[in-house]
Design a protein around this motif. Structure first.
Motif, PDB file in Angstrom:
ATOM      1  N   TYR A 238       5.383   3.883   0.782  1.00 19.91           N
ATOM      2  CA  TYR A 238       5.160   5.402   0.384  1.00 19.91           C
ATOM      3  C   TYR A 238       6.302   5.750  -0.422  1.00 19.91           C
TER       4      TYR A 238
ATOM      5  N   THR B 119      -2.007   2.396  -5.108  1.00 20.13           N
ATOM      6  CA  THR B 119      -1.042   3.653  -5.326  1.00 20.13           C
ATOM      7  C   THR B 119      -2.184   4.751  -5.758  1.00 20.13           C
TER       8      THR B 119
ATOM      9  N   ALA C 213       3.947  -1.006   3.667  1.00 18.39           N
ATOM     10  CA  ALA C 213       3.450   0.468   3.578  1.00 18.39           C
ATOM     11  C   ALA C 213       4.430   1.185   2.787  1.00 18.39           C
TER      12      ALA C 213
ATOM     13  N   GLU D 221       0.713  -1.256  -0.115  1.00 21.24           N
ATOM     14  CA  GLU D 221      -0.019   0.067   0.078  1.00 21.24           C
ATOM     15  C   GLU D 221       0.883   1.095  -0.125  1.00 21.24           C
ATOM     16  N   SER D 222       0.725   2.183  -0.929  1.00 20.72           N
ATOM     17  CA  SER D 222       0.944   3.529  -0.835  1.00 20.72           C
ATOM     18  C   SER D 222       0.187   4.399  -0.235  1.00 20.72           C
ATOM     19  N   CYS D 223      -0.818   4.970  -0.938  1.00 18.84           N
ATOM     20  CA  CYS D 223      -1.584   6.087  -0.514  1.00 18.84           C
ATOM     21  C   CYS D 223      -2.328   5.654   0.647  1.00 18.84           C
TER      22      CYS D 223
ATOM     23  N   ARG E 146      -9.094   7.241   0.833  1.00 19.24           N
ATOM     24  CA  ARG E 146      -8.349   6.180   1.318  1.00 19.24           C
ATOM     25  C   ARG E 146      -9.221   4.809   1.702  1.00 19.24           C
TER      26      ARG E 146
ATOM     27  N   ALA F 130      -1.394   3.247   3.157  1.00 20.73           N
ATOM     28  CA  ALA F 130      -0.368   3.106   4.017  1.00 20.73           C
ATOM     29  C   ALA F 130      -0.727   2.063   5.017  1.00 20.73           C
TER      30      ALA F 130
ATOM     31  N   LYS G  62       9.352   1.038  -2.795  1.00 23.82           N
ATOM     32  CA  LYS G  62       8.685  -0.020  -3.757  1.00 23.82           C
ATOM     33  C   LYS G  62       9.635  -0.777  -4.544  1.00 23.82           C
TER      34      LYS G  62
END
Length: 421
Positions: A308, A355, A306, A280-282, A397, A284, A313
């Motif tokens: 970010y 993302t 996570a 997970e990026s956005c 989110r 988190a 990545k």
């Protein structure tokens, strides 16, 4: 006959916004399940005169008055005194309740002397049925006066919730000679307005059972409620309506009487012996948190990253830096690479990659705030959704994780997942 209830929440802290009135929400949901209509919520501060005025208004338009709060031992806890005065009832001291409060202190707060004013909680309006508080020192009560059912509950949500479920629900069920039964239909993929439009004619025709939509964050629920002489008769009334709704909405329905979308997905994973990992990026870690909030998640959830920063990545998930440079971190190829990378590195059956741009900043003309890519990698395919989720960060989110869960649900149940990368 349908009963009408009004909820009066007592507490200056509610008016000041120091705490949210979650009791009213939970009580309304519980009353709806019992087929009791709630037409008004009232919030009043710790002021006897204003509470008296609120009670006078409520008694003129409701059959059941439910108060929360104001049952504590301090000088401003005046709910019982005020309601007793409103209905002309004397307050009576109950010796056994006083002993119970003393025993609670001795059991939970050994060595701490009980303040004398705690015994104020043992006074109740004459003729009241006392409701035991299994979570605190403030008992509730119920009395009937002038044809009105008056129910007083404590303010702390844990105490209020427990007392309502254990004592008030059985009491309210005794007020009706009918059996009231409800089913909750959980929907993801369309908004409340579209669901209502598709079911409007059906909802307007129905009298018993009834069907009503409720919007939640990121999804819609329908409450189907029937009143009959028995549980079997109520189920028989609801069965054809449930079939109509299922025929109309199809795979938008993820469950009937389900706990949540994440609980539904976890149950499917456990039933099929499958595992999942997340990147997970956005969001988190929000998806990981939703899954692991469920008991038993450790048997299906292997872990999450996570990711970010772009370096994370690449280094932890194996996403090619050249791909990020060419497509941008917020893109469907990167989401797919994140999903495939976390699945391979953790050895899971499913990998999810998310993302996006949750906001409030970071958006561009090509990729505005709310742009999110959600990918699902399996051993056979990689699926991806390109989403525009608006500008509210919390909603973006949450909706992103809802889409991820929905994609997993669809693969596990053999349903289409739309786009295939």
């Amino acid at each position: 006959m349908s009963l009408r209830a009004e909820i009066i929440a007592v507490g200056t802290e509610l008016l000041l916004g120091n705490i949210a009135n979650t009791n009213a929400k939970e009580l309304s949901e519980g009353l709806s399940t019992l087929g009791i209509n709630v037409y008004y919520h009232t919030v009043v501060g710790d002021n006897p005169r204003r509470l008296e005025q609120a009670v006078e208004i409520a008694r003129g338009r409701a059959d059941i008055l439910i108060t929360t709060g104001g049952l504590g031992p301090t000088y401003d806890d005046l709910t019982k005194e005020t309601l007793a005065a409103c209905f002309g009832k004397q307050l009576i001291y109950h010796e056994e309740v006083g002993r119970g409060i003393q025993a609670y202190f001795e059991r939970r707060l050994a060595g701490v002397p009980m303040p004398e004013n705690n015994l104020r909680q043992a006074y109740f309006p004459a003729g009241a049925e006392i409701l035991q508080n299994d979570c605190g020192t403030a008992p509730g009560c119920v009395f009937v006066a002038e044809g009105k059912h008056v129910i007083m509950l404590p303010g702390p949500p844990r105490e209020c919730r427990a007392m309502f479920g254990r004592h008030v629900v059985p009491y309210l069920k005794r007020l009706s000679d009918a059996e009231i039964l409800s089913h909750t239909i959980h929907i993801f993929g369309k908004g409340e307005s579209e669901i209502e439009s598709r079911l409007k004619d059906l909802m307007q025709r129905l009298e018993n059972p009834t069907l009503a939509p409720y919007a939640k964050l990121g999804e819609v629920t329908l409450r189907l409620t029937a009143r009959a002489d028995s549980t079997e008769a109520a189920e028989a009334l609801m069965a054809p309506v449930l079939e109509q709704v299922q025929a109309e909405l199809g795979d938008l329905i993820y469950g009937v009487d389900a706990d949540s979308l994440e609980a539904t997905v976890l149950r499917l994973l456990l039933d099929q012996g499958r595992t999942i990992a997340t990147a997970e990026s956005c969001t988190a870690g929000l998806l990981s948190a939703r899954l692991t909030d469920m008991p038993g998640a450790s048997a299906a959830f292997l872990g999450g990253v996570a990711a970010y920063a772009n370096g994370v990545k690449s280094e932890l998930l194996g996403v090619d830096p050249a791909l990020i440079a060419a497509q941008g971190a917020v893109s469907d190829p990167v989401a797919c690479a994140m999903a495939a990378g976390v699945r391979a590195r953790l050895g899971a059956d499913f990998g999810v990659g998310i993302t996006g741009i949750a906001g409030p900043g970071g958006g561009t003309a090509e990729k505005p705030v709310g742009t999110v890519f959600v990918a699902l990698s399996t051993t056979e395919n990689t699926f991806v959704r390109s989403l525009a989720l608006g500008t509210d960060r919390t909603r973006v989110r949450h909706m992103a994780t809802n889409h991820a869960l929905d994609m997993v649900r669809r693969v596990l149940t053999g349903l289409p997942v739309e786009e295939i990368a």
